[in-house]
Design a protein around this motif. Structure first.
Motif, PDB file in Angstrom:
ATOM      1  N   ASN A 119     -10.227  -6.830  -6.902  1.00 20.00           N
ATOM      2  CA  ASN A 119      -9.163  -7.082  -7.892  1.00 20.00           C
ATOM      3  C   ASN A 119      -8.524  -5.789  -8.391  1.00 20.00           C
ATOM      4  N   THR A 120      -8.968  -4.657  -7.869  1.00 23.70           N
ATOM      5  CA  THR A 120      -8.421  -3.361  -8.289  1.00 23.70           C
ATOM      6  C   THR A 120      -7.932  -2.631  -7.037  1.00 23.70           C
ATOM      7  N   ILE A 121      -7.294  -1.484  -7.240  1.00 22.67           N
ATOM      8  CA  ILE A 121      -6.828  -0.709  -6.076  1.00 22.67           C
ATOM      9  C   ILE A 121      -8.008  -0.297  -5.208  1.00 22.67           C
ATOM     10  N   LEU A 122      -7.827  -0.402  -3.897  1.00 19.47           N
ATOM     11  CA  LEU A 122      -8.789   0.168  -2.945  1.00 19.47           C
ATOM     12  C   LEU A 122      -8.201   1.492  -2.482  1.00 19.47           C
ATOM     13  N   SER A 123      -8.960   2.581  -2.647  1.00 17.77           N
ATOM     14  CA  SER A 123      -8.459   3.846  -2.096  1.00 17.77           C
ATOM     15  C   SER A 123      -9.532   4.482  -1.229  1.00 17.77           C
ATOM     16  N   PHE A 124      -9.039   5.140  -0.185  1.00 18.12           N
ATOM     17  CA  PHE A 124      -9.976   5.837   0.720  1.00 18.12           C
ATOM     18  C   PHE A 124      -9.269   7.051   1.307  1.00 18.12           C
ATOM     19  N   SER A 125     -10.061   8.061   1.629  1.00 17.75           N
ATOM     20  CA  SER A 125      -9.499   9.227   2.295  1.00 17.75           C
ATOM     21  C   SER A 125      -9.752   9.108   3.793  1.00 17.75           C
ATOM     22  N   PRO A 131      -1.051  19.958   7.483  1.00 18.18           N
ATOM     23  CA  PRO A 131      -0.987  21.438   7.453  1.00 18.18           C
ATOM     24  C   PRO A 131      -0.489  22.055   8.752  1.00 18.18           C
ATOM     25  N   VAL A 132      -0.457  21.278   9.855  1.00 16.81           N
ATOM     26  CA  VAL A 132       0.106  21.801  11.119  1.00 16.81           C
ATOM     27  C   VAL A 132       1.132  20.791  11.622  1.00 16.81           C
ATOM     28  N   GLU A 133       1.880  21.186  12.662  1.00 20.40           N
ATOM     29  CA  GLU A 133       2.875  20.273  13.242  1.00 20.40           C
ATOM     30  C   GLU A 133       2.182  19.026  13.808  1.00 20.40           C
ATOM     31  N   HIS A 134       2.941  17.926  13.856  1.00 17.92           N
ATOM     32  CA  HIS A 134       2.433  16.714  14.515  1.00 17.92           C
ATOM     33  C   HIS A 134       2.278  16.963  16.007  1.00 17.92           C
ATOM     34  N   ASP A 135       1.359  16.248  16.602  1.00 17.26           N
ATOM     35  CA  ASP A 135       1.141  16.270  18.064  1.00 17.26           C
ATOM     36  C   ASP A 135       0.657  17.626  18.586  1.00 17.26           C
ATOM     37  N   ILE A 136       0.197  18.492  17.654  1.00 18.52           N
ATOM     38  CA  ILE A 136      -0.368  19.771  18.080  1.00 18.52           C
ATOM     39  C   ILE A 136      -1.882  19.625  18.132  1.00 18.52           C
ATOM     40  N   GLU A 137      -2.462  20.037  19.251  1.00 16.62           N
ATOM     41  CA  GLU A 137      -3.904  19.916  19.418  1.00 16.62           C
ATOM     42  C   GLU A 137      -4.632  20.925  18.528  1.00 16.62           C
ATOM     43  N   GLY A 138      -5.762  20.524  18.005  1.00 17.27           N
ATOM     44  CA  GLY A 138      -6.641  21.480  17.325  1.00 17.27           C
ATOM     45  C   GLY A 138      -6.607  21.459  15.813  1.00 17.27           C
ATOM     46  N   GLY A 139      -5.594  20.829  15.193  1.00 14.85           N
ATOM     47  CA  GLY A 139      -5.551  20.741  13.735  1.00 14.85           C
ATOM     48  C   GLY A 139      -6.141  19.427  13.248  1.00 14.85           C
ATOM     49  N   LEU A 140      -6.174  19.300  11.933  1.00 10.08           N
ATOM     50  CA  LEU A 140      -6.655  18.057  11.309  1.00 10.08           C
ATOM     51  C   LEU A 140      -5.649  17.610  10.262  1.00 10.08           C
ATOM     52  N   PHE A 141      -5.503  16.315  10.114  1.00  8.36           N
ATOM     53  CA  PHE A 141      -4.680  15.754   9.042  1.00  8.36           C
ATOM     54  C   PHE A 141      -5.579  15.032   8.049  1.00  8.36           C
ATOM     55  N   TYR A 142      -5.041  14.941   6.833  1.00  7.54           N
ATOM     56  CA  TYR A 142      -5.799  14.337   5.741  1.00  7.54           C
ATOM     57  C   TYR A 142      -4.879  13.382   5.002  1.00  7.54           C
ATOM     58  N   GLY A 143      -5.367  12.205   4.669  1.00  7.31           N
ATOM     59  CA  GLY A 143      -4.517  11.277   3.916  1.00  7.31           C
ATOM     60  C   GLY A 143      -5.342  10.408   2.986  1.00  7.31           C
ATOM     61  N   ILE A 144      -4.674   9.947   1.930  1.00  6.69           N
ATOM     62  CA  ILE A 144      -5.332   8.964   1.059  1.00  6.69           C
ATOM     63  C   ILE A 144      -4.467   7.715   1.041  1.00  6.69           C
ATOM     64  N   THR A 145      -5.101   6.588   1.262  1.00  8.64           N
ATOM     65  CA  THR A 145      -4.405   5.296   1.239  1.00  8.64           C
ATOM     66  C   THR A 145      -4.829   4.547  -0.015  1.00  8.64           C
ATOM     67  N   TYR A 146      -3.854   3.933  -0.685  1.00  2.72           N
ATOM     68  CA  TYR A 146      -4.104   3.108  -1.875  1.00  2.72           C
ATOM     69  C   TYR A 146      -3.589   1.710  -1.553  1.00  2.72           C
ATOM     70  N   ILE A 147      -4.466   0.736  -1.451  1.00  5.26           N
ATOM     71  CA  ILE A 147      -4.015  -0.639  -1.186  1.00  5.26           C
ATOM     72  C   ILE A 147      -4.106  -1.431  -2.486  1.00  5.26           C
ATOM     73  N   TYR A 204       0.827  -1.212   0.000  1.00  2.01           N
ATOM     74  CA  TYR A 204       0.000   0.000   0.000  1.00  2.01           C
ATOM     75  C   TYR A 204       0.857   1.256   0.000  1.00  2.01           C
ATOM     76  N   GLU A 205       0.204   2.340  -0.387  1.00  2.36           N
ATOM     77  CA  GLU A 205       0.859   3.653  -0.450  1.00  2.36           C
ATOM     78  C   GLU A 205      -0.045   4.657   0.258  1.00  2.36           C
ATOM     79  N   VAL A 206       0.567   5.619   0.903  1.00  2.60           N
ATOM     80  CA  VAL A 206      -0.228   6.639   1.605  1.00  2.60           C
ATOM     81  C   VAL A 206       0.329   8.013   1.271  1.00  2.60           C
ATOM     82  N   GLU A 207      -0.562   8.920   0.913  1.00  2.52           N
ATOM     83  CA  GLU A 207      -0.202  10.330   0.746  1.00  2.52           C
ATOM     84  C   GLU A 207      -0.910  11.068   1.864  1.00  2.52           C
TER      85      GLU A 207
END
Ligand code: PAN
Ligand code: ZN
Length: 185
Positions: free
Chosen positions: A144-150, A58-74, A51-54
């Motif tokens: 049988n194809t890539i599974l992707s999710f945000s 937008p903010v530092e890790h471990d900082i309260e109050g922000g959000l992270f976004y990622g897409i995983t492709y399996i 799998y691959e993840v992007e």
């Protein structure tokens, strides 16, 4: 692999465009602990990308109050009769939740609470999954194809991989007569 995080395609916030994007891949050699059938695993090419993840931070890790976004492709595939899947984790701050939204392909979201009760939800394009806090989560590609999710998660959540790599989930997802089945280990 098409990417919806390519700079210039989707970012509305121009000042953030193309910044703080992290891309990783996970190959069989990185996933030795998680698959059940070690004999089948040894016969496969360790460089196989599972799998691959992007991710967009937008903010530092471990900082309260922000959000992270990622897409995983399996990628599609199995090790023995176990589907290609992610490592899986609890969040380091246990009560932090997450949303998953399936973009393409077919899969299962495998969930486990802190008492090791394990269950699974079917993933299909458009399916939205709320992962409650205190719940380990892993995804498997059953098609049988890539599974992707945000995914969308709090910036202070963190990832605890050690608990899963040491203890696993209490159930595994295998292919039986061409269909996914969640079975006790
Ligand atoms: C997801 C996961 C992603 C890869 O973004 O990190 O699907 O799975 P592993 O992290 O278990 O390798 C997420 O749940 N973030 O919190
Ligand atoms: Zn998570």
């Amino acid at each position: 692999m098409s990417s919806i995080l390519e700079p210039g395609i989707t970012f509305i916030n121009k000042e953030l465009k193309g910044k703080n994007i992290d891309r990783i891949d996970r190959r069989l050699k990185n996933l030795k602990d998680i698959f059940f059938d070690k004999t089948a695993l040894e016969k496969m090419d360790p460089e196989t990308v599972v799998y691959e993840v992007e991710s967009y931070f937008p903010v530092e890790h471990d900082i309260e109050g922000g959000l992270f976004y990622g897409i995983t492709y399996i990628h599609p595939g199995t090790v023995g009769n176990e589907y290609f899947m992610t490592k899986g984790h609890f969040h380091k701050i246990r009560n932090r939740g997450e949303f998953y939204c399936t973009l393409q392909g077919e899969g299962m979201l495998i969930l486990m609470d802190e008492n090791r009760n394990t269950w699974a939800e079917k993933m299909y394009p458009g399916s939205i999954h709320y992962i409650k806090g205190n719940t380990a989560h892993r995804t498997a590609n059953t098609g049988n194809t890539i599974l992707s999710f945000s995914a969308f998660w709090p910036s202070d959540a963190g990832h605890d991989y050690a608990t899963i790599s040491e203890q696993g989930f209490s159930k595994i997802l295998v292919q039986r007569q061409g269909k996914p089945e969640l079975i006790s280990r």
